[in-house]
Write an enzyme that holds these catalytic residues in place. Structure first.
Site, short mmCIF file in Angstrom:
data_model
loop_
_atom_site.label_atom_id
_atom_site.label_comp_id
_atom_site.label_asym_id
_atom_site.label_seq_id
_atom_site.Cartn_x
_atom_site.Cartn_y
_atom_site.Cartn_z
N SER A 196 36.95 -75.56 -34.94
CA SER A 196 36.77 -75.12 -34.05
C SER A 196 37.07 -73.57 -33.45
O SER A 196 36.08 -73.04 -32.67
CB SER A 196 36.95 -75.94 -33.25
OG SER A 196 38.23 -76.47 -32.41
N ASP A 428 41.99 -79.26 -21.60
CA ASP A 428 41.98 -79.08 -23.26
C ASP A 428 42.29 -77.47 -23.06
O ASP A 428 42.36 -76.53 -22.45
CB ASP A 428 40.31 -78.33 -23.29
CG ASP A 428 40.20 -77.89 -24.75
OD1 ASP A 428 41.29 -78.25 -25.23
OD2 ASP A 428 38.99 -77.99 -24.75
N HIS A 431 41.41 -75.24 -26.86
CA HIS A 431 40.29 -74.35 -26.74
C HIS A 431 40.58 -72.94 -25.97
O HIS A 431 41.23 -73.29 -24.84
CB HIS A 431 39.10 -75.07 -26.82
CG HIS A 431 39.01 -75.86 -28.12
ND1 HIS A 431 38.83 -77.18 -27.82
CD2 HIS A 431 38.49 -75.41 -28.95
CE1 HIS A 431 39.13 -77.73 -29.13
NE2 HIS A 431 38.74 -76.92 -29.81
#
Length: 457
Positions: A196, A428, A431
């Site tokens: 990702s 998060d 990312h």
């Protein structure tokens, strides 16, 4: 008669002086900017073909983490293809132990615009606040950005994290523009393969290119499968593609629904990247997962279940990938990159509520050094030149650039106010917001295309 001769001599002297002045001005204006022109790619291609034809490739030089990881390591796993691609297990019998070698040498420096022979390293520099030049695009302009990383749309109140430019020391300071990305991509395929974080990078480059187009209607986003997405700019004959392959080697679901990680096979889909002009690989994060977060139930080699430690399994997988590249990628046609580990900011260096970069002194390395050494050694031992795009250090400084609580939940919806008030669970810090840091990764990638490939960077 004498007067005519004198007049002619004077005119000749004036012409000579004028030519000398023009020549001097040409020298002064001949410096090169930080970002070189696309024509250098053609020079690289010709030089590569000549070099390959004449000689073989040279030998290459604690509470936050646990809770947040359980929530955020939830990228949807794409179904593995039914058939393997390239069983390299038998060859591995003849190459059982890779020579460890020494640590990779620093990358060759890049000439800047301040004088002939002067060099600079693109990855040695500092972050400069540049609200006039950054962000390179607005999230609202890019309809295919994933909700997970559109932080402003998810309620992030500050915008400063979008406005930082990486300035390499000693390099020219010309600002990058999206039109340059389009020119670099003209008549080419750029393919990202990995997890990702490489999808983060793919979205970034697709948005940089899309928002620079004069006619955005002449584009396509193709969701070929759950593993494969393509951005196309038709007027430039340009495609930017992403293949989902978080381990690089094949993850197979068995009839009993258990999952086997095949250390000697690559996914069938990787056949489709052969012939691409630029291929950017990454792996790493998924190898560190343990317990219920681990994606595989057992390891396989030569069709047999095997037991081994994590670092040994990672090394075998990287060796399989490296041999596949050496056997399948033509270095006169394709440039190969391996992007280094993208840092997380959890535990001691927590991304929650951070709005500015940190200093070198505040960096706390988190990723296992053993796995990083395995990546570098395997790249160093490849026959095919593969550039190691080492973005780890410059990214470690960007503690401010993660989504934190301005992301989405597992249903794909922005976190509720109640969830945002529980950052230990929901923040998060893996990312990156877009626009944001991955845009800089792509600026450095495109700049690196104008340099000759090397096995370490």
């Amino acid at each position: 008669m004498d007067s005519v001769a004198t007049s002619s001599a004077q005119r000749w002297a004036l012409c000579s002086l004028l030519c000398l002045c023009l020549f001097s001005v040409g020298l002064l204006l001949g410096s090169r900017p930080f970002f070189s022109t696309p024509q250098l790619w053609e020079h690289f291609s010709r030089a590569q073909r000549q070099r390959i034809a004449s000689t073989a490739p040279p030998p290459a030089p604690p509470h936050v983490a646990a809770a947040a990881a359980a929530y955020h390591d939830h990228d949807v796993e794409a179904p593995a293809p039914d058939a393997g691609y390239g069983d390299l297990g038998r060859e591995e019998e003849d190459d059982e132990e890779m020579a460890l070698g020494s640590a990779p040498a620093p990358a060759p420096a890049w000439e800047d615009g301040e004088g002939e022979g002067r060099e600079c390293d693109l990855l040695d520099g500092s972050w400069v606040h540049d609200p006039a030049g950054y962000p390179l695009y607005q999230a609202a302009e890019c309809p295919f950005l994933s909700d997970q990383v559109t932080c402003r749309r998810n309620g992030r109140p500050d915008a400063g994290y979008e406005q930082w430019r990486w300035q390499p020391r000693g390099c020219g300071s010309a600002r990058f523009r999206g039109a340059e990305a389009l020119e670099q991509c003209r008549n080419r395929r750029l393919v990202f393969v990995g997890d990702s974080l490489n999808r983060n990078m793919w979205e970034s480059l697709a948005c940089i290119s899309y928002t620079a187009l004069p006619d955005r209607s002449r584009t396509r986003i193709e969701d070929v499968s759950s593993e494969y997405r393509i951005f196309r700019a038709m007027d430039y004959n340009c495609s930017v593609e992403f293949f989902w392959s978080p381990f690089l080697v094949k993850l197979e679901t068995k009839q009993d629904q258990t999952k086997a990680l095949k250390l000697d096979q690559l996914p069938t889909m990787l056949k489709q990247v052969v012939g691409a002009d630029v291929i950017i690989f990454n792996t790493g994060h998924w190898w560190t997962h343990t317990g219920k977060l681990r994606a595989w139930d057992h390891l396989e080699r030569n069709g047999v279940l095997v037991e081994m430690g994590g670092e040994e399994a990672f090394n075998r997988a990287l060796r399989t990938w490296a041999r596949w590249v050496d056997h399948n990628i033509d270095p006169t046609r394709s440039r190969v990159f391996f992007r280094s580990i993208s840092p997380e900011h959890k535990s001691a260096n927590w991304c929650y509520n951070q709005t500015t970069p940190i200093t070198n002194e505040a960096i706390i390395p988190w990723f296992p050094k053993g796995l990083i050494s395995i990546i570098e050694r395997n790249i160093q031992n490849m026959k095919t030149p593969a550039t190691y795009l080492n973005i780890t250090h410059l990214s470690e400084l960007r503690i401010d650039a993660h989504p934190s609580v301005y992301t989405t939940n597992r249903d794909g919806k922005p976190l509720s106010t109640e969830q945002q008030q529980q950052p230990i669970i929901y923040a998060d810090c893996s990312h990156w917001c877009l626009p944001g840091l991955p845009d800089t990764w792509n600026v450095l990638l495109l700049a690196s295309l104008t340099r000759h490939p090397s096995n370490v960077h």
